[in-house]
Write a protein that holds these residues in place. Sequence first.
Motif, PDB file in Angstrom:
ATOM      1  N   PRO A 205       0.809  -1.218   0.000  1.00 54.31           N
ATOM      2  CA  PRO A 205       0.000   0.000   0.000  1.00 54.31           C
ATOM      3  C   PRO A 205       0.838   1.262   0.000  1.00 54.31           C
ATOM      4  O   PRO A 205       1.960   1.278   0.528  1.00 54.31           O
ATOM      5  CB  PRO A 205      -0.783  -0.119   1.321  1.00 54.31           C
ATOM      6  CG  PRO A 205       0.138  -0.877   2.223  1.00 54.31           C
ATOM      7  CD  PRO A 205       0.828  -1.871   1.339  1.00 54.31           C
ATOM      8  N   PRO A 206       0.316   2.341  -0.560  1.00 52.19           N
ATOM      9  CA  PRO A 206       0.988   3.632  -0.443  1.00 52.19           C
ATOM     10  C   PRO A 206       0.855   4.173   0.972  1.00 52.19           C
ATOM     11  O   PRO A 206      -0.082   3.823   1.698  1.00 52.19           O
ATOM     12  CB  PRO A 206       0.226   4.516  -1.435  1.00 52.19           C
ATOM     13  CG  PRO A 206      -1.148   3.915  -1.485  1.00 52.19           C
ATOM     14  CD  PRO A 206      -0.949   2.434  -1.310  1.00 52.19           C
ATOM     15  N   ALA A 207       1.787   5.044   1.360  1.00 52.11           N
ATOM     16  CA  ALA A 207       1.674   5.696   2.667  1.00 52.11           C
ATOM     17  C   ALA A 207       0.570   6.737   2.652  1.00 52.11           C
ATOM     18  O   ALA A 207      -0.098   6.963   3.657  1.00 52.11           O
ATOM     19  CB  ALA A 207       3.011   6.343   3.042  1.00 52.11           C
ATOM     20  N   VAL A 208       0.397   7.367   1.481  1.00 46.83           N
ATOM     21  CA  VAL A 208      -0.555   8.464   1.341  1.00 46.83           C
ATOM     22  C   VAL A 208      -1.217   8.357  -0.026  1.00 46.83           C
ATOM     23  O   VAL A 208      -0.569   7.967  -1.005  1.00 46.83           O
ATOM     24  CB  VAL A 208       0.144   9.844   1.464  1.00 46.83           C
ATOM     25  CG1 VAL A 208      -0.862  10.984   1.369  1.00 46.83           C
ATOM     26  CG2 VAL A 208       0.940   9.941   2.756  1.00 46.83           C
ATOM     27  N   VAL A 209      -2.497   8.727  -0.103  1.00 43.63           N
ATOM     28  CA  VAL A 209      -3.206   8.831  -1.377  1.00 43.63           C
ATOM     29  C   VAL A 209      -3.701  10.273  -1.515  1.00 43.63           C
ATOM     30  O   VAL A 209      -4.346  10.801  -0.611  1.00 43.63           O
ATOM     31  CB  VAL A 209      -4.405   7.860  -1.453  1.00 43.63           C
ATOM     32  CG1 VAL A 209      -5.105   8.004  -2.817  1.00 43.63           C
ATOM     33  CG2 VAL A 209      -3.957   6.430  -1.235  1.00 43.63           C
ATOM     34  N   LEU A 210      -3.375  10.902  -2.649  1.00 42.10           N
ATOM     35  CA  LEU A 210      -3.816  12.261  -2.932  1.00 42.10           C
ATOM     36  C   LEU A 210      -4.502  12.303  -4.289  1.00 42.10           C
ATOM     37  O   LEU A 210      -4.176  11.515  -5.181  1.00 42.10           O
ATOM     38  CB  LEU A 210      -2.623  13.226  -2.951  1.00 42.10           C
ATOM     39  CG  LEU A 210      -1.811  13.386  -1.657  1.00 42.10           C
ATOM     40  CD1 LEU A 210      -0.586  14.267  -1.925  1.00 42.10           C
ATOM     41  CD2 LEU A 210      -2.652  13.971  -0.543  1.00 42.10           C
ATOM     42  N   LYS A 211      -5.417  13.249  -4.477  1.00 38.99           N
ATOM     43  CA  LYS A 211      -6.086  13.374  -5.776  1.00 38.99           C
ATOM     44  C   LYS A 211      -5.244  14.154  -6.770  1.00 38.99           C
ATOM     45  O   LYS A 211      -5.453  14.063  -7.977  1.00 38.99           O
ATOM     46  CB  LYS A 211      -7.469  14.017  -5.623  1.00 38.99           C
ATOM     47  CG  LYS A 211      -7.469  15.443  -5.126  1.00 38.99           C
ATOM     48  CD  LYS A 211      -8.890  15.916  -4.922  1.00 38.99           C
ATOM     49  CE  LYS A 211      -8.908  17.267  -4.236  1.00 38.99           C
ATOM     50  NZ  LYS A 211      -9.171  18.391  -5.012  1.00 38.99           N
ATOM     51  N   ASP A 212      -4.299  14.936  -6.271  1.00 36.03           N
ATOM     52  CA  ASP A 212      -3.311  15.610  -7.126  1.00 36.03           C
ATOM     53  C   ASP A 212      -2.118  15.951  -6.249  1.00 36.03           C
ATOM     54  O   ASP A 212      -2.082  15.603  -5.071  1.00 36.03           O
ATOM     55  CB  ASP A 212      -3.908  16.846  -7.831  1.00 36.03           C
ATOM     56  CG  ASP A 212      -4.448  17.886  -6.874  1.00 36.03           C
ATOM     57  OD1 ASP A 212      -3.800  18.128  -5.824  1.00 36.03           O
ATOM     58  OD2 ASP A 212      -5.514  18.441  -7.141  1.00 36.03           O
ATOM     59  N   LEU A 213      -1.148  16.653  -6.815  1.00 35.56           N
ATOM     60  CA  LEU A 213       0.087  16.917  -6.079  1.00 35.56           C
ATOM     61  C   LEU A 213      -0.004  18.095  -5.119  1.00 35.56           C
ATOM     62  O   LEU A 213       0.923  18.337  -4.355  1.00 35.56           O
ATOM     63  CB  LEU A 213       1.217  17.168  -7.078  1.00 35.56           C
ATOM     64  CG  LEU A 213       1.753  15.937  -7.818  1.00 35.56           C
ATOM     65  CD1 LEU A 213       2.573  16.355  -9.025  1.00 35.56           C
ATOM     66  CD2 LEU A 213       2.581  15.070  -6.892  1.00 35.56           C
TER      67      LEU A 213
END
Length: 220
Positions: free
Chosen positions: A205-213
Amino acid sequence: MSHSVFVFDAYGTLFDVHAAVRRHAEAVGPDGQKLSEIWRAKQLEYSWVRSLMDRYQDFWSLTEQALDFAFRAVPSADTSVKPMLLDAYRELDAYPEVPEVLKGLKEAGCRLAILSNGSPEMLDSAVRSACIADYLDAVISVDELRAYKTDPRIYEMVTTQFRVYPEAVSFQSSNRWDVAGATAFGFRTVWINRAGVPDEYSDLPPAVVLKDLSGLPHLG
């Protein structure tokens, strides 16, 4: 910040891979979006298959081959626009938030790099077109190793370049498979899920999920 090196995938993360077709949408015809999606899918598929066979061809060659396939798969698209699409792909639009995000990280004292499947010439053109060269400490292409992500040796190029351990690196990619590969290597990973697609590779899994940078500079 707890991470001193921020590394970005290029295509789909910093640069909009669908911008080339969108720029010439009228000339391409009504099925331009379908053409663009097939073009991107085959571009990636060819990189994985070539890596598995140990029959490397650079990413620009695969990009051209993928476009040729996309035209065959979408016969309504006007093939005469092929040269224009390839020219546009060399100078893809950066996503709107990219320059400000890179500037903010640079001003915070971070070292920044691109790690990409793209060939050196492709990356140089895209970086210059987006006017982000001044923010980058390195632009690293897989071409040096003649292999593609997610080969662990590709991610090792970052730790070698900056002389750091993997845990010092924050790696950002819009490609979930790339995030999985970087997580397996030991990077802190940030998945830029622009399209809102379902998660996969649950064991990595990723540490963080974002919709953009845009949220990135606020991460610790």
